[in-house]
Motif scaffolding. Structure first.
Motif, PDB file in Angstrom:
ATOM      1  N   GLU A 186      31.453   6.468  13.364  1.00 23.10           N
ATOM      2  CA  GLU A 186      32.181   6.980  14.530  1.00 23.10           C
ATOM      3  C   GLU A 186      32.946   8.257  14.183  1.00 23.10           C
ATOM      4  N   THR A 187      33.515   8.290  12.981  1.00 20.76           N
ATOM      5  CA  THR A 187      34.244   9.484  12.539  1.00 20.76           C
ATOM      6  C   THR A 187      33.303  10.676  12.410  1.00 20.76           C
ATOM      7  N   VAL A 188      32.148  10.448  11.782  1.00 16.83           N
ATOM      8  CA  VAL A 188      31.169  11.528  11.606  1.00 16.83           C
ATOM      9  C   VAL A 188      30.689  12.034  12.969  1.00 16.83           C
ATOM     10  N   ALA A 189      30.402  11.114  13.881  1.00 22.06           N
ATOM     11  CA  ALA A 189      29.938  11.505  15.226  1.00 22.06           C
ATOM     12  C   ALA A 189      30.999  12.328  15.954  1.00 22.06           C
ATOM     13  N   ARG A 190      32.262  11.919  15.806  1.00 24.69           N
ATOM     14  CA  ARG A 190      33.348  12.642  16.472  1.00 24.69           C
ATOM     15  C   ARG A 190      33.511  14.045  15.892  1.00 24.69           C
ATOM     16  N   LEU A 191      33.475  14.158  14.569  1.00 25.65           N
ATOM     17  CA  LEU A 191      33.602  15.467  13.936  1.00 25.65           C
ATOM     18  C   LEU A 191      32.459  16.392  14.334  1.00 25.65           C
ATOM     19  N   ALA A 192      31.247  15.825  14.386  1.00 28.35           N
ATOM     20  CA  ALA A 192      30.084  16.628  14.776  1.00 28.35           C
ATOM     21  C   ALA A 192      30.247  17.148  16.206  1.00 28.35           C
ATOM     22  N   LYS A 193      30.726  16.297  17.085  1.00 26.71           N
ATOM     23  CA  LYS A 193      30.920  16.706  18.488  1.00 26.71           C
ATOM     24  C   LYS A 193      31.990  17.787  18.577  1.00 26.71           C
ATOM     25  N   GLU A 194      33.101  17.616  17.842  1.00 23.71           N
ATOM     26  CA  GLU A 194      34.180  18.604  17.874  1.00 23.71           C
ATOM     27  C   GLU A 194      33.717  19.969  17.366  1.00 23.71           C
ATOM     28  N   GLN A 195      32.765  19.959  16.437  1.00 22.64           N
ATOM     29  CA  GLN A 195      32.294  21.207  15.840  1.00 22.64           C
ATOM     30  C   GLN A 195      30.986  21.700  16.460  1.00 22.64           C
ATOM     31  N   ASN A 196      30.569  21.022  17.547  1.00 24.21           N
ATOM     32  CA  ASN A 196      29.323  21.399  18.231  1.00 24.21           C
ATOM     33  C   ASN A 196      28.129  21.407  17.274  1.00 24.21           C
ATOM     34  N   LYS A 197      28.068  20.372  16.448  1.00 23.66           N
ATOM     35  CA  LYS A 197      26.968  20.219  15.499  1.00 23.66           C
ATOM     36  C   LYS A 197      26.262  18.896  15.753  1.00 23.66           C
ATOM     37  N   PRO A 198      24.989  18.785  15.360  1.00 21.99           N
ATOM     38  CA  PRO A 198      24.298  17.508  15.529  1.00 21.99           C
ATOM     39  C   PRO A 198      24.878  16.440  14.604  1.00 21.99           C
ATOM     40  N   ASP A 199      24.859  15.209  15.060  1.00 25.83           N
ATOM     41  CA  ASP A 199      25.359  14.085  14.260  1.00 25.83           C
ATOM     42  C   ASP A 199      24.360  13.802  13.140  1.00 25.83           C
ATOM     43  N   PRO A 200      24.733  14.017  11.875  1.00 25.63           N
ATOM     44  CA  PRO A 200      23.779  13.806  10.770  1.00 25.63           C
ATOM     45  C   PRO A 200      23.403  12.340  10.557  1.00 25.63           C
ATOM     46  N   LEU A 201      24.165  11.418  11.148  1.00 26.35           N
ATOM     47  CA  LEU A 201      23.877   9.983  10.974  1.00 26.35           C
ATOM     48  C   LEU A 201      23.228   9.370  12.215  1.00 26.35           C
ATOM     49  N   ALA A 202      22.847  10.225  13.165  1.00 27.78           N
ATOM     50  CA  ALA A 202      22.338   9.708  14.443  1.00 27.78           C
ATOM     51  C   ALA A 202      21.084   8.853  14.272  1.00 27.78           C
ATOM     52  N   ASN A 203      20.259   9.172  13.280  1.00 27.14           N
ATOM     53  CA  ASN A 203      18.995   8.457  13.104  1.00 27.14           C
ATOM     54  C   ASN A 203      19.053   7.382  12.021  1.00 27.14           C
ATOM     55  N   GLU A 204      20.252   7.114  11.526  1.00 29.11           N
ATOM     56  CA  GLU A 204      20.364   6.061  10.505  1.00 29.11           C
ATOM     57  C   GLU A 204      20.123   4.692  11.120  1.00 29.11           C
ATOM     58  N   LYS A 205      19.683   3.775  10.288  1.00 30.12           N
ATOM     59  CA  LYS A 205      19.504   2.399  10.743  1.00 30.12           C
ATOM     60  C   LYS A 205      20.858   1.823  11.152  1.00 30.12           C
ATOM     61  N   PRO A 206      20.874   0.812  12.009  1.00 28.97           N
ATOM     62  CA  PRO A 206      22.143   0.190  12.421  1.00 28.97           C
ATOM     63  C   PRO A 206      22.984  -0.232  11.212  1.00 28.97           C
ATOM     64  N   ALA A 207      24.284  -0.262  11.412  1.00 33.45           N
ATOM     65  CA  ALA A 207      25.202  -0.568  10.312  1.00 33.45           C
ATOM     66  C   ALA A 207      24.877  -1.904   9.655  1.00 33.45           C
ATOM     67  N   GLU A 208      24.559  -2.906  10.478  1.00 28.93           N
ATOM     68  CA  GLU A 208      24.231  -4.231   9.930  1.00 28.93           C
ATOM     69  C   GLU A 208      22.999  -4.155   9.027  1.00 28.93           C
ATOM     70  N   GLU A 209      22.005  -3.394   9.458  1.00 28.30           N
ATOM     71  CA  GLU A 209      20.769  -3.274   8.684  1.00 28.30           C
ATOM     72  C   GLU A 209      21.009  -2.538   7.371  1.00 28.30           C
ATOM     73  N   LYS A 210      21.870  -1.545   7.414  1.00 27.79           N
ATOM     74  CA  LYS A 210      22.206  -0.792   6.194  1.00 27.79           C
ATOM     75  C   LYS A 210      22.869  -1.706   5.168  1.00 27.79           C
ATOM     76  N   LEU A 211      23.780  -2.552   5.625  1.00 26.48           N
ATOM     77  CA  LEU A 211      24.436  -3.481   4.710  1.00 26.48           C
ATOM     78  C   LEU A 211      23.458  -4.529   4.185  1.00 26.48           C
ATOM     79  N   LEU A 212      22.532  -4.956   5.041  1.00 28.24           N
ATOM     80  CA  LEU A 212      21.514  -5.912   4.596  1.00 28.24           C
ATOM     81  C   LEU A 212      20.689  -5.327   3.446  1.00 28.24           C
ATOM     82  N   MET A 213      20.321  -4.052   3.567  1.00 26.04           N
ATOM     83  CA  MET A 213      19.554  -3.395   2.502  1.00 26.04           C
ATOM     84  C   MET A 213      20.402  -3.259   1.237  1.00 26.04           C
TER      85      MET A 213
END
Length: 748
Positions: A186-213
Motif C-alpha cells: 500500500e505504501t509503494v502504491a501510494r508513493l507511485a501515485k503521488e509521483q505519477n509513476k507506475p506501481d512497481p508491485l502491481a503485478n506481484e502475486k497476492p501477499a498471501e501467496e508471496k508468504l506461502l512461497m
C-alpha cells in the motif's frame, strides 16, 4: 558470489595448516586414496573436542556444566527466536543430552545425538511451517485486534510452554508478516501515485501467496540439510560455547572463509540473491568478469537450473539454498558451466548460457583513496587524503594480494601529490590479518611495538613494526564505528597510544581482543580416515593488548571525539555476545614514545567539533534517529492493528518527507559550495601510476567495479544523496584534520 566479513584476526605470518609431523608423506597418500570415502563426523567431533580443550586460551576441560551450555548454545543457534521448540521439547532435550553431550563427543558417538536433535528440530520446523501455510490458505485475518507482539523474541521471550501456546505464537507471527506485506504494498502504491509513476508491485502475486512461497523456501532449505550440515551445526555450537570467535567450519564454510580473507574468487563474477518464488536472481555483475564479458547474463535474470561441469545434465536449483547454488557455480579456472536462465525482460522463456570460469578480482573490497583539494586554504596545507579500507585482507592461497602492500602504494601516491593530512576510514571494517595490520601501523608510527600478544601460559610476544621512518608524517583522523573490529582495533589503538591520530566516531569500536588460529582437523584423524571434508577449527589461542597495556576486549577503542553514527542505535559489540572473554590489562611496552601534540590539541579539537555538530542538520537528524531507534528497540512491540500501524507509518513518512524536502534545498546549496570549496580526485589501485589522477565521480565510480540491480521500489525513494559523495561523518573527519593543520601552522 557470497562474501562474509568475519571478525577474526589471523596471524598470517605464522598461519599454517597445523599438521602431524610424523608420517606426513604417507598421510598425503592416504588422503588421496580415501578422498571418495565418507567423512566420519564422529571422529571429527572427537578430535575437535580434544583440540578445543588443549588449544583454547582458557584450556577449559569438558564437564557436565559445560555440556549443558553446549546444548543451550545449540538451541540458540537452531531456534534463536524460540518459534520451533516448546519448553516441553527443551526440557526433554536437557534431560537426555544436557549433561551428556560432552560424553557423546569424547566417545566418538556425536552423530547419534546430532542426528536425533536435528530430527526433532526438523519435525518441529515442518510442523510449524505447515501450520503457518494452513493459516495463510484459510485466511480470515482482520487486523483489528488491540494486540501487539514482540518485535524480537531472541532475548525477552520464553519458550512457549506447550503446543497451544506455540500455535498462538505462530498465528500472531503470520498475521504480523501478512500485515507488514500488505502495508508495504500500500505504501509503494501510494508513493507511485503521488509521483505519477507506475506501481512497481502491481503485478506481484497476492501477499498471501508471496508468504506461502517464502515458507516453502524455508521448508526446502531445511529438507536439503545433509550430514555435513548436521555435524557442523552441533560442532559450531560446542566451539562457540568457549567464546564468540571460536568456531567450527565445515568444508563448504572453509572455502567461503578463505574467500572472505582474500580479494578474488574463481567463478563467473555474478552476485546472487534468493527470491521468494524459489529462483536465484542475478543482483550484481562484476565488471570484467565472465558474466560481464559474455553479455548474455543480465541483471535481474533468474537462474533456475545449473550444469556445473558442462556434462549435459541440468540440476534444478528451485528453492535450493543460496550457499549451495554458489558452490555449484564456483569451480576451477578455465572450466565451463551452463546456466538455465529466465531473462528479466522475458519471464517464462528460458535460455541456456555457457560461461567459462575465471579469476574474478573483487576490486570493491580493496583499499582505495581520494585526495580532497581545499580551495581557499593556505598554500601547501590544502590537500587531505581519505584512505578507505573495507578489511585487512590477505590471500590465504599464497597470492601476492595483501592490503599493506596496496595501502603503501596509495600512501606513496598521496605523498607524491603532497597530501598534508589524512582520514583513515575504518567504519564497518571487521578485521582480517594480524600481519597486515602490523606492517600497516609502521607506515604511520615508524619503528616500534604495534601490539602485544599473550598466550594461555601468560607469555607475551610483542609484535613490532620495523620501518626506519614513517611513510606518512601528517596529522591523522581515524573514523570508527561499532562494527570496526579486531585488526581495525589494533590499528586504531596503536595510533591512539602513539599520539599519531584522533579517533572519531561511535563511542567505541566492537571490542574483539582475541586471536584465532585455524586448525585443520583432518590432519588429526586416524591414519586411513577420509579427511577432505573434516573441516576446520578456528580456535582462540591468544589475546592481544595495546602497547599501553590495556586490552581492546569488551571495551574496544574509545573515540576521542564522538559523533552520532548510524550504528549507535543498535545493540552491537563484544559485550552483548554470549561467553565473551573478560577485559584485563598487562604491563605496557617501554620502548615506544607517545607524541604529546594531539593531547595538547584535543580540547580545542573537541570544542570546535562540538560546535560544528550542533549546527550540522544531518548529524542532528542522526541523533534524532538514534533516539527513536533505541526507543523502538526498548519497547520491542509490533501492533497487529492495521489502523495503529498505518498511523505509525504515516508519522514516519511525514517526517521523511519533511527531511527530504529540506535536504533537497540544502543539498543543492551544499553542492554549489562544494564545487567552489573542494576538488576531489579518485585514487584507486588502478590509478596509483596514472600520470594525472582522475576527478572523482561518485555516481560513475560506484559502478566502476560492479553493476548492481536496483530494487523495483528504489525509484520511489526520493531521498537526495549527500553531495560530492561525502557523508556527514566523513565531512567532520575532514574538518578535524583541517583544524589539526591550522593548529600546527599556528604553532599553538
Amino acid at each position: 558470489m557470497e562474501k562474509n566479513a568475519p571478525f577474526s584476526v589471523m596471524n598470517m605470518h605464522s598461519f599454517r595448516w597445523i599438521r602431524l609431523t610424523a608420517f606426513s608423506a604417507l598421510a598425503a597418500a592416504a588422503i588421496t586414496s580415501c578422498a571418495s570415502a565418507a567423512t566420519d563426523f564422529n571422529q571429527v567431533g572427537k578430535q575437535m573436542s580434544l583440540l578445543l580443550q588443549n588449544f583454547h586460551f582458557s584450556r577449559k576441560e569438558f564437564s557436565d556444566e559445560l555440556s549443558t551450555k553446549f546444548l543451550e548454545t545449540y538451541l540458540r543457534k537452531v531456534d534463536p527466536n524460540k518459534i520451533f521448540f516448546t519448553q516441553q521439547d527443551v526440557d526433554a532435550l536437557k534431560r537426555k543430552y544436557g549433561k551428556e553431550l560432552d560424553d557423546y563427543l569424547m566417545s566418538g558417538q556425536m552423530m547419534d545425538a546430532a542426528q536425533a536433535m536435528h530430527a526433532l528440530y526438523r519435525q518441529r520446523a515442518m510442523q510449524r511451517i505447515s501450520y503457518a501455510r494452513d493459516l495463510l490458505k484459510k485466511g480470515g485475518f482482520t487486523f483489528d485486534k488491540d494486540k501487539s507482539i514482540e518485535r524480537s523474541r531472541r532475548k525477552t521471550a520464553a519458550w512457549p510452554k506447550d503446543e497451544a501456546e506455540m500455535q498462538q505464537v505462530w498465528k500472531d507471527m503470520v498475521e504480523e508478516q501478512l500485515l507488514s506485506e500488505i502495508l508495504r504494498r500500500e505504501t509503494v502504491a501510494r508513493l507511485a501515485k503521488e509521483q505519477n509513476k507506475p506501481d512497481p508491485l502491481a503485478n506481484e502475486k497476492p501477499a498471501e501467496e508471496k508468504l506461502l512461497m517464502r515458507y516453502e523456501r524455508i521448508q526446502r532449505n531445511i529438507q536439503e540439510t545433509d550430514l555435513e550440515d548436521v555435524a557442523e551445526t552441533l560442532l559450531s555450537a560446542v566451539a562457540l560455547t568457549y567464546d564468540p570467535h571460536t568456531d567450527y567450519m565445515g568444508a563448504r564454510q572453509v572455502d567461503r572463509f578463505k574467500i572472505s580473507m582474500g580479494t578474488e574468487l574463481t567463478g563467473i563474477g555474478a552476485l546472487l540473491g534468493s527470491e521468494d518464488d524459489g529462483s536465484t536472481k542475478i543482483t550484481g555483475i562484476v565488471v570484467g568478469g565472465p558474466a560481464d564479458k559474455s553479455g548474455e547474463l543480465k541483471l535481474n535474470d533468474r537462474i533456475v537450473a545449473i550444469d556445473s561441469d558442462n556434462s549435459g545434465e541440468m540440476v534444478d536449483i528451485l528453492f535450493m539454498k543460496l550457499d549451495k547454488v554458489v558452490d555449484m557455480i564456483r569451480g576451477a579456472e578455465n572450466t565451463q558451466m551452463r546456466l538455465k536462465v529466465e531473462p528479466a525482460d522475458a519471464p517464462g522463456q528460458a535460455k541456456i548460457i555457457t560461461l567459462t570460469r575465471s579469476k574474478v578480482p573483487l576490486k570493491d573490497e580493496l583499499a582505495k583513496g581520494e585526495i580532497i583539494e581545499l580551495t581557499g586554504a593556505p598554500e601547501g596545507r590544502n590537500r587531505i587524503g581519505v584512505l578507505s579500507l573495507p578489511s585487512f585482507y590477505a590471500d590465504m592461497e599464497g597470492g601476492d594480494r595483501r592490503c599493506a602492500k596496496d595501502v603503501k602504494k596509495i600512501l606513496e601516491r598521496m605523498n607524491k601529490e603532497n597530501v598534508d593530512g589524512l582520514v583513515i576510514d575504518l567504519r564497518s571494517n571487521g578485521g582480517g590479518s594480524l600481519e597486515e595490520v602490523r606492517l600497516m601501523t609502521g607506515f604511520f608510527t615508524g619503528n616500534g611495538p604495534v601490539v602485544q600478544i599473550k598466550d594461555t601460559r601468560g607469555n607475551v610476544d610483542i609484535k613490532s613494526a620495523h620501518n626506519r621512518q614513517k611513510l606518512f608524517n601528517g596529522p591523522i583522523v581515524v573514523l570508527i564505528n561499532k562494527l570496526s573490529a579486531s585488526a581495525s582495533e589494533i590499528l586504531a589503538a596503536a595510533l591512539q597510544d602513539y599520539g599519531r591520530a584522533v579517533i572519531v566516531g561511535d563511542e567505541s569500536t566492537f571490542g574483539k581482543g582475541s586471536v584465532q588460529q585455524p586448525v585443520d582437523i583432518g590432519q588429526y584423524l586416524p591414519f586411513f580416515a577420509a579427511r577432505d571434508r573434516a573441516g576446520l577449527l578456528k580456535v582462540t589461542t591468544q589475546k592481544f593488548y595495546r602497547v599501553a597495556g590495556g586490552s581492546t576486549q569488551l571495551k574496544g577503542v574509545e573515540s576521542d571525539i564522538q559523533l552520532p553514527t548510524a550504528t549507535a542505535a543498535f545493540e552491537l559489540g563484544e559485550d552483548i555476545l554470549d561467553y565473551a572473554m573478560p577485559y584485563d590489562q598487562i604491563t605496557p611496552c617501554t620502548n615506544y614514545k607517545k607524541d604529546s601534540s594531539i593531547a595538547a590539541m584535543l580540547p580545542v579539537l573537541k570544542d570546535a567539533s562540538a560546535k560544528r555538530v550542533e549546527k550540522d542538520r544531518d548529524l542532528q537528524i542522526a541523533r534524532e534517529d538514534i533516539a527513536m531507534m533505541k526507543q523502538r528497540i526498548k519497547d520491542n512491540k509490533l501492533s497487529l492493528n492495521k489502523k495503529i500501524r498505518e498511523q505509525e507509518n504515516s508519522a514516519l513518512e511525514e517526517r521523511r518527507k519533511s527531511i527530504n524536502k529540506e535536504r533537497k534545498i540544502r543539498f543543492a546549496e551544499m553542492a554549489r559550495e562544494d564545487a567552489t570549496k573542494y576538488k576531489i580526485y579518485r585514487l584507486t589501485l588502478d590509478d596509483v601510476n596514472a600520470k594525472e589522477l582522475p576527478l572523482a565521480d561518485p555516481e560513475k565510480d560506484n559502478e566502476q567495479f560492479m553493476h548492481l540491480a536496483e530494487d523495483p521500489t528504489a525509484e520511489l525513494d526520493d531521498s537526495p544523496e549527500y553531495p560530492s559523495g561525502l557523508d556527514p561523518e566523513l565531512r567532520e573527519g575532514i574538518n578535524i584534520v583541517q583544524d589539526m593543520l591550522k593548529l600546527e601552522s599556528s604553532g599553538k
